[in-house]
Design an enzyme around this catalytic site. Structure first.
Site, PDB file in Angstrom:
ATOM      1  N   HIS A 173     -43.242  65.055 -71.918  1.00  0.00           N
ATOM      2  CA  HIS A 173     -42.707  63.908 -72.660  1.00  0.00           C
ATOM      3  C   HIS A 173     -43.231  63.866 -74.094  1.00  0.00           C
ATOM      4  O   HIS A 173     -42.598  63.278 -74.981  1.00  0.00           O
ATOM      5  CB  HIS A 173     -43.069  62.615 -71.935  1.00  0.00           C
ATOM      6  CG  HIS A 173     -41.975  61.595 -71.961  1.00  0.00           C
ATOM      7  ND1 HIS A 173     -41.200  61.367 -73.075  1.00  0.00           N
ATOM      8  CD2 HIS A 173     -41.519  60.729 -71.013  1.00  0.00           C
ATOM      9  CE1 HIS A 173     -40.332  60.406 -72.813  1.00  0.00           C
ATOM     10  NE2 HIS A 173     -40.497  60.004 -71.582  1.00  0.00           N
ATOM     11  N   ALA A 174     -44.380  64.473 -74.350  1.00  0.00           N
ATOM     12  CA  ALA A 174     -44.900  64.512 -75.717  1.00  0.00           C
ATOM     13  C   ALA A 174     -44.038  65.382 -76.613  1.00  0.00           C
ATOM     14  O   ALA A 174     -44.097  65.268 -77.838  1.00  0.00           O
ATOM     15  CB  ALA A 174     -46.336  65.041 -75.724  1.00  0.00           C
TER      16      ALA A 174
END
Length: 525
Positions: A173-174
């Site tokens: 998700h980063a």
């Protein structure tokens, strides 16, 4: 070494429709703004790393993609991906962490990058059923991505019955959020069975040198002195325009309040909010998009309203089946929304905010349940919750990394919401890989602490799929919930004057060893 030196020679931060152009107006907006090093993670991106502080939470988004036709050879898929990596240069980069936590991590070229590590090969044993694919997906989604390598994986899965194969995709998700992930999918895949050749890179990719710990620390400390200067210039400009700034500030404070005040109240207790382990169960159900549009045309609201009413109805059925009282029960869902501009579509990184939405799971009348959801969502639009959430995520860019890490962990432990529900619009045209058409895509949203269920919804080529990601122990019968979502949607369809979906086989329920009711989701015809 400055941040610009961290990238290799092939640079292209803005990707859309197989092209990128650094001379295109606004392409710089696709990169992280507001920091001296544009390869440094934003505050929001970095928070997803802090949430992943133990083996139980995995902050990668994922999907299970099913294709028709014979599977490609592993070497063939590896070569196919390698030919397009220059279009997404971040996929060759890994994280470099600043010593002593004195700055957010930065993206640097991976000097040991190997495509074969990221593009893996797996096979299902006979008979190669959908249930076996779901089990494999659950195991794949249970494994954290190695932070010492680029944060993505593709699993080629052969042996699926019916002349099909699958690809499981995982991305941290980063690195990417749901909206930009859709754009990247159109880059990695084709829009025609026989597409035009992908333009070759102007020159071979050569990784840049890895920065030393001293360089990383020096750059981070340098930003401590440069970013406040930007803040000072903003304050000086504000003094010159006091009336305009005062008006904007009042609006911002009101927006932030509309977001934080509902979130400050604890969500009601539920069996969905328990400590979770590292293992996952994954399943799905799907519906034709036209059928959902027909429901909203007959009963009012939007497609998203119908989807949320379906989730509320399915959860209510599931809780009642397990003996949990639902009279007047309203669960709270955290719904991520994109605040990405059209100019920034295709860029990596997260530009998302969130709103709190009430799910009337205790309402058994499908029409009334949809009306309640519709009124709730209209109220959220008027309250500007998403604007307030976006402003708060922007403020994280100025928080010291150690404080932000603790805040992210504290937020993960609070019961501000009962589950995450995300609805991502996908491409409404078929996608292909090596000439094979993708028939379905089932999305996955990660789980945080005390959240045993996440529901991701994605539309693709005329269909809408619900991907259910659940803690392995907390929801051993997640298949039953998928069945209940089908039935809740059928309720709305009947109320809208549409026929129920015909099932190809009867719904079969069994009782597991722990006494819980389970169900096998029937295929629709």
């Amino acid at each position: 070494m400055s941040g610009a030196g961290y990238q290799g020679r092939t640079v292209g931060q803005c990707v859309q429709s197989h092209t990128w152009d650094p001379h295109r107006p606004g392409w710089q907006d696709c990169q992280n703004a507001g920091v001296a090093d544009r390869n440094r993670l934003t505050g929001l991106d970095s928070s997803f790393l802090h949430l992943e502080h133990d083996a139980a939470t995995h902050m990668h988004v994922a999907s299970c993609m099913v294709f028709e036709g014979p599977p490609p050879m592993h070497d063939e898929l590896v070569a196919h991906v390698e030919a397009r990596l220059h279009l997404v240069p971040r996929y060759r980069q890994r994280l470099a962490f600043v010593p002593f936590g004195q700055g957010r991590p930065v993206w640097v070229d991976d000097p040991h990058f190997n495509t074969r590590y990221h593009v893996q090969h797996h096979a299902l044993p006979p008979p190669g059923s959908d249930e076996q694919l779901k089990h494999l997906a659950g195991r794949a989604f249970s494994q954290q991505l190695d932070r010492n390598k680029p944060l993505w994986e593709l699993w080629l899965v052969e042996g699926l019955a019916g002349d099909r194969f699958a690809i499981l995709g995982k991305t941290h998700h980063a690195l990417v959020d749901g909206i930009s992930g859709v754009d990247i999918t159109t880059v990695l895949f084709d829009v025609a069975p026989e597409p035009a050749p992908t333009p070759a890179p102007e020159q071979p990719w050569v990784p840049g040198p890895m920065p030393s710990s001293a360089q990383l620390l020096a750059d981070a400390l340098l930003e401590r002195t440069t970013v406040p200067a930007e803040i000072f210039r903003g304050v000086r400009a504000a003094i010159r325009r006091p009336r305009r700034v005062a008006k904007e500030l009042f609006g911002d404070v009101r927006a932030i309040g509309s977001f934080t005040l509902p979130g400050a109240r604890s969500a009601p207790p539920s069996p969905l909010n328990v400590p979770i382990g590292p293992h996952r169960r994954f399943t799905w159900c799907e519906e034709e998009l036209d059928r959902i549009k027909a429901i909203k045309n007959a009963l009012g609201g939007t497609v998203n309203d119908v989807v949320l009413a379906t989730v509320a109805g399915g959860l209510g059925r599931y809780l009642r089946a397990h003996g949990h009282p639902t009279i007047e029960l309203v669960l709270r869902a955290m719904i991520p929304v994109s605040v990405r501009s059209e100019e920034a579509r295709g860029a990596l990184g997260n530009q998302v905010a969130a709103v709190w939405a009430s799910l009337p799971v205790g309402e058994t009348d499908p029409v009334e349940r949809l009306a309640l959801v519709r009124g709730e969502m209209e109220g959220l639009k008027e309250s500007h919750q998403a604007v307030g959430a976006r402003l708060l995520t922007e403020l994280t860019g100025f928080a010291p990394p150690t404080v932000m890490a603790q805040a992210a962990r504290l937020q993960a432990r609070q019961r501000y919401f009962n589950l995450v529900v995300t609805n991502v619009p996908g491409p409404q045209f078929p996608l292909y890989v090596l000439g094979r058409q993708m028939r379905a895509i089932y999305p996955m949203v990660p789980l945080a602490q005390n959240l045993a269920l996440g529901i991701a919804i994605m539309s693709y080529n005329g269909s809408l799929a619900f991907g259910l990601n659940a803690d392995f122990d907390a929801l051993p019968d997640v298949e039953l919930l998928a069945t209940q979502l089908d039935e809740a949607l059928d309720e709305l369809a009947v109320a809208a004057g549409l026929p129920r979906r015909r099932r190809s086989r009867a719904r079969r329920r069994t009782t597991s060893a722990n006494g819980r009711t389970t169900a096998e989701t029937p295929a629709a015809t």
